[in-house]
Design a protein around this motif. Structure first.
Motif, short mmCIF file in Angstrom:
data_model
loop_
_atom_site.label_atom_id
_atom_site.label_comp_id
_atom_site.label_asym_id
_atom_site.label_seq_id
_atom_site.Cartn_x
_atom_site.Cartn_y
_atom_site.Cartn_z
N PHE A 1 0.83 -1.20 0.00
CA PHE A 1 0.00 0.00 0.00
C PHE A 1 0.86 1.24 0.00
CE2 PHE A 1 -4.22 -1.62 0.50
CZ PHE A 1 -4.04 -2.87 1.08
N GLU B 1 -3.85 14.37 7.26
CA GLU B 1 -4.31 12.99 7.10
C GLU B 1 -3.56 12.29 5.99
OE1 GLU B 1 -8.38 13.01 6.05
OE2 GLU B 1 -8.40 10.97 5.30
N ALA B 2 -3.29 11.02 6.14
CA ALA B 2 -2.69 10.21 5.10
C ALA B 2 -3.79 9.52 4.32
CB ALA B 2 -1.73 9.17 5.70
N PHE C 1 -4.79 6.68 1.41
CA PHE C 1 -4.23 5.44 0.90
C PHE C 1 -4.71 5.11 -0.50
CE2 PHE C 1 -1.87 3.22 4.20
CZ PHE C 1 -2.10 4.04 5.28
N GLY C 2 -3.85 4.43 -1.22
CA GLY C 2 -4.24 3.83 -2.49
C GLY C 2 -4.89 2.47 -2.23
N PHE D 1 -4.82 9.02 15.10
CA PHE D 1 -5.86 8.69 14.12
C PHE D 1 -6.29 7.24 14.30
CE2 PHE D 1 -4.87 12.32 11.29
CZ PHE D 1 -3.57 12.60 11.64
N TYR E 1 -7.73 4.41 11.54
CA TYR E 1 -8.06 4.06 10.17
C TYR E 1 -8.79 2.72 10.17
CZ TYR E 1 -5.16 7.67 7.97
OH TYR E 1 -4.65 8.87 7.53
N LEU F 1 -7.55 1.38 2.92
CA LEU F 1 -7.64 2.00 4.25
C LEU F 1 -8.25 3.39 4.12
CD1 LEU F 1 -5.02 0.02 4.65
CD2 LEU F 1 -4.71 1.39 6.69
N LEU G 1 -9.63 6.88 6.58
CA LEU G 1 -9.63 7.50 7.89
C LEU G 1 -10.99 7.32 8.54
CD1 LEU G 1 -8.13 9.36 9.92
CD2 LEU G 1 -9.24 11.29 8.76
#
Lengths: 116, 109
Positions: free
Chosen positions: A91, A104-105, A107-108, B34, B36, B44, B46
């Motif tokens: 990922f 915030e991260a 994701f693919g 956070f 997820y 994934l 949030l």
């Protein structure tokens, strides 16, 4: 904004071949992270990159694995001479600079690598 | 050193029962925390972050700096809550994200 794009979604390689996984971050994101998820396991950090720089590669195996995030184009995770144990979902995530509020991260959808 | 610990790899609860997914962290500064979630065969996404102090899909999480915990809670679990949950920490000195190893939640009908 198309979100974080990873390709291919599925990749099959024979033992000894090379695997190249691509990740295009979200527009405006300059930070990229790669994670590996083994079957029935959680997410394991591999490497964190900014444009043209590797910031943290503490999760990368010492041999056969490399990553780059060039000034232009996607981030590439490269696995040379793949072995069966490399079979996993990989990922990619991206985020903006810390200076903005939203850190915030995103994701693919991942690349599922199968080594046969 | 930064670390996020999720002590439970697997957690099963019955539908309608309360659920708590544990997360402990270690960090020398003031991190952002956070949660997820990864539903089956999806990316994934949030779920919530501590700075928002919000409730999403009935889930809440309170940052306890004294215990360095950020446990995820829901009073009444639903079958659609079955998923993999990851606790994550973002440093305040850069953009690094640290993830726990995840907890697989199964809600039994």
């Amino acid at each position: 904004n198309a979100g974080v794009m990873q390709n291919p979604r599925h990749l099959v390689r024979r033992r000894g071949q090379e695997a190249r996984l691509r990740c295009s971050p979200m527009k405006g994101h300059s930070h990229v992270y790669w994670y590996r998820q083994l079957p029935e396991e959680g997410l394991k950090f591999m490497v964190y990159l900014q444009k043209e720089n590797i910031i943290d590669e503490s999760g990368m195996p010492k041999e056969r694995f490399s990553a780059e995030f060039p000034k232009e184009g996607p981030s590439i995770l490269r696995i040379q001479q793949v072995v069966r144990g490399d079979s996993a979902a990989y990922f990619c995530a991206s985020s903006r600079d810390r200076g903005t509020r939203n850190t915030e991260a995103f994701f693919g959808q991942g690349t599922r690598l199968t080594v046969v | 050193a930064q670390r996020v610990t999720q002590p439970e790899k697997l957690l099963s609860v019955f539908k309608g029962a309360p659920v708590e997914l544990k997360c402990n962290y270690s960090y020398s500064g003031s991190p952002e925390l956070f949660w997820y979630v990864q539903y089956s065969r999806q990316r994934l996404q949030l779920l919530l972050r501590h700075i928002s102090r919000e409730s999403i899909k009935g889930f809440t999480a309170d940052l306890n700096k004294g215990e360095t915990s950020f446990h995820l809670k829901k009073p009444f679990a639903q079958e659609e809550d079955s998923a993999m949950y990851y606790c994550a920490l973002s440093s305040n000195t850069g953009n690094q994200f640290y993830f726990g190893t995840g907890t697989s939640l199964t809600v039994i009908p």
